[in-house]
Design an enzyme around this catalytic site. Structure first.
Site, mmCIF file in Angstrom:
data_model
loop_
_atom_site.group_PDB
_atom_site.id
_atom_site.type_symbol
_atom_site.label_atom_id
_atom_site.label_comp_id
_atom_site.label_asym_id
_atom_site.label_seq_id
_atom_site.Cartn_x
_atom_site.Cartn_y
_atom_site.Cartn_z
ATOM 1 C CD GLU A 144 1.471 6.460 6.925
ATOM 2 O OE1 GLU A 144 2.469 5.853 6.475
ATOM 3 O OE2 GLU A 144 0.309 6.036 6.801
ATOM 4 C CG HIS A 181 -3.905 3.365 -2.228
ATOM 5 N ND1 HIS A 181 -3.918 3.846 -0.940
ATOM 6 C CD2 HIS A 181 -2.599 3.398 -2.615
ATOM 7 C CE1 HIS A 181 -2.693 4.155 -0.569
ATOM 8 N NE2 HIS A 181 -1.878 3.892 -1.569
ATOM 9 C CD GLU A 217 -2.896 -7.421 -5.594
ATOM 10 O OE1 GLU A 217 -2.830 -6.184 -5.765
ATOM 11 O OE2 GLU A 217 -3.920 -8.085 -5.877
ATOM 12 C CG ASN A 263 -6.448 -4.328 -4.331
ATOM 13 O OD1 ASN A 263 -5.387 -4.371 -4.947
ATOM 14 N ND2 ASN A 263 -6.601 -3.610 -3.229
ATOM 15 C CB VAL A 264 -4.267 -8.954 -2.030
ATOM 16 C CG1 VAL A 264 -3.764 -9.249 -0.612
ATOM 17 C CG2 VAL A 264 -5.187 -10.071 -2.512
ATOM 18 N N GLY A 265 -4.343 -5.549 -0.903
ATOM 19 C CA GLY A 265 -3.534 -4.361 -0.695
ATOM 20 C C GLY A 265 -3.208 -4.134 0.764
ATOM 21 C CB THR A 266 -0.357 -2.993 2.576
ATOM 22 O OG1 THR A 266 0.026 -4.356 2.399
ATOM 23 C CG2 THR A 266 0.034 -2.558 3.983
ATOM 24 C CE1 TYR A 267 -4.905 0.408 -0.303
ATOM 25 C CE2 TYR A 267 -5.885 -1.700 0.330
ATOM 26 C CZ TYR A 267 -5.453 -0.822 -0.647
ATOM 27 O OH TYR A 267 -5.540 -1.183 -1.966
ATOM 28 N NE ARG A 268 -3.310 6.421 8.436
ATOM 29 C CZ ARG A 268 -2.849 7.658 8.456
ATOM 30 N NH1 ARG A 268 -1.604 7.904 8.097
ATOM 31 N NH2 ARG A 268 -3.605 8.665 8.843
#
Length: 475
Positions: free
Chosen positions: A277, A184, A226, A162-167
């Site tokens: 946010e 997620h 991704e 997985n290639v994800g965006t998380y804070r």
């Protein structure tokens, strides 16, 4: 063939050539200057990226608002910067069908992200020009990282990497917190690792090519990779990746500015937040996971890329607009081919407008229910408006026409309580639960009750001809 950017730097060069990048050569304070500029650039129509060459107290430069306008978004796709949003939607939709495009794996020597290595006395405060994005943030956040993890039960399965965006909140010189919400992909992997009390390997990449960042924030299937989508959106040109230094089964973008490698500590939670946010408000404090950083690689003189989040629209809204709309469109159209387009650009798809042809009575509500059963629509989407196929869902004037002339409130508005919700939405009470609303603004078809026949006005015969004439004279 679309223009392809191997890294952030090549995209910044194009933005500058196209007048979509501003260089700030004078030294600035990290707070509030950088965040203020991110907000200000987003306030300007087709606002530019802003590159700060000198930041007080730090060695390296910072760039923000890279994706923060429709002009920049079009250039990311290799299209003219004045390309209308709707055309960008359908171009993305066309390229989507090229998936999968296998990435190009390069050697360590060929990867710019490996130019410098820090594996002792790691200090993120020396490597990254950190700053608070909004005044009441609890600390320094990385708001634009592309995070790489894998399924611990199948670490060699590339489709489940997985290639994800998380804070990400910087906790210490070599520790960060990460928000992994239950819906997620990273949460699925984390649960599998923690079930066995095992560390979850992770690579946090910063400053990537624009389409890597775009895909990292795109809601796709758990078994869809991704990187293979990046190649598709590059119109069939593979993206370059390289093996992580610490983990043979993780691959990072070869052109990343900075790569932080480490692991999520199993069954460890610390207070994280508050953070300003994407709904335009502060989140609360929650117990979140902790990442230990064991190795850092970076380019020489790395550029730190971060984005500003505020009351829409800001950079995050442009970044998440069409990469939310297109996958939802694909998922719905697969089973309901009458759907024409999906506009999920509002607050990461919390508000969605769908245009569709209706085959029979109640069809509009059925289309909305299909949206609310998608992986992204189920937790995120809250207000769903369905319009006829001849209404452009990207034209809010047309949508408002449909709402004001097609909706019979006692018949066409449906309220559905106790549904999954987005916990960062301040109207989600308790956090993670929602009431959904469907507004069917389509023209009734049998067997729906439709006591008044409606004949639509047609444009005068020579409208298109005159539109061309006026456009040619109006520069």
């Amino acid at each position: 063939m679309a223009k392809v950017y191997k890294d952030l730097r090549s995209f910044l060069e194009t933005l500058e050539e196209e007048g979509q990048l501003v260089r700030i050569k004078d030294e600035v304070m990290p707070e509030p200057d950088i965040a203020s500029a991110g907000r200000a650039a987003a306030n300007i129509k087709n606002g530019p990226a802003v590159l700060f060459e000198k930041v007080n107290g730090y060695k390296y430069s910072v760039v923000t608002n890279v994706h923060g306008s429709w002009a920049n978004h079009a250039l990311m796709l290799g299209m003219p910067k004045d390309t209308p949003t709707k055309e960008q939607f359908f171009e993305l939709n066309r390229r989507w069908d090229k998936f999968p495009v296998e990435p190009n794996i390069v050697s360590r020597e060929e990867a710019p992200c490996k130019e410098n290595v820090v594996d002792k006395d790691i200090n993120l405060f020396e490597i990254l020009p950190l700053y608070r994005i909004n005044d009441q943030d609890s600390g320094f956040f990385l708001s634009k990282a592309s995070v790489v993890t894998a399924d611990p039960e199948e670490p060699g399965n590339f489709d489940k990497m997985n290639v994800g965006t998380y804070r990400i909140q910087v906790k210490d010189k070599d520790r960060v917190g990460i928000q992994a919400l239950a819906f997620h992909d990273i949460a699925v992997q984390l649960e599998k690792a923690e079930r066995k009390n095992e560390k979850l390997p992770i690579a946090i990449t910063l400053g990537n090519s624009p389409l890597v960042t775009f895909m990292a924030s795109t809601p796709i299937g758990y078994t869809q990779n991704e990187y293979e989508f990046v190649g598709a959106l590059q119109d069939g040109v593979p993206t370059d990746i390289v093996k992580s230094d610490l983990y043979d089964h993780l691959y990072v973008p070869a052109g990343s500015e900075v790569v932080l490698e480490g692991y999520i500590e199993p069954r460890v939670r610390e207070v994280e937040g508050p953070f300003g946010e994407f709904p335009g408000s502060y989140s609360g404090c929650r117990q979140q996971c902790v990442v230990r950083i064991e190795r850092v690689t970076h380019r020489t003189n790395p550029i730190f890329e971060n984005l500003y989040l505020g009351i829409p629209w800001t950079e995050i809204d442009y970044l998440m607009a069409l990469n939310t709309s297109v996958p939802l469109y694909k998922q719905i159209k697969e089973s309901i081919p009458e759907v024409v387009a999906v506009n999920a650009m509002y607050t990461h798809g919390m508000g969605v407008i769908i245009s569709t042809k209706c085959r029979y009575g109640g069809y509009g509500k059925g289309v909305a229910f299909r949206l609310l059963s998608t992986p992204h629509g189920m937790p995120y989407s809250k207000v769903v408006i369905v319009v006829d196929e001849f209404v452009d869902p990207f034209n809010l004037e047309q949508v408002m026409w449909a709402l004001t002339t097609r909706v019979k409130p006692d018949k066409d508005v449906a309220i559905i309580p106790n549904c999954p919700g987005m916990p960062l939405d301040p109207s989600s009470v308790p956090a993670g639960m929602h009431t959904k609303m469907i507004i069917d603004a389509t023209t009734p078809v049998a067997p729906e009750p439709n006591p008044r026949e409606v004949e639509l006005l047609e444009p005068p015969a020579k409208t298109e001809e005159w539109e061309k004439i006026i456009r040619s004279m109006f520069k």
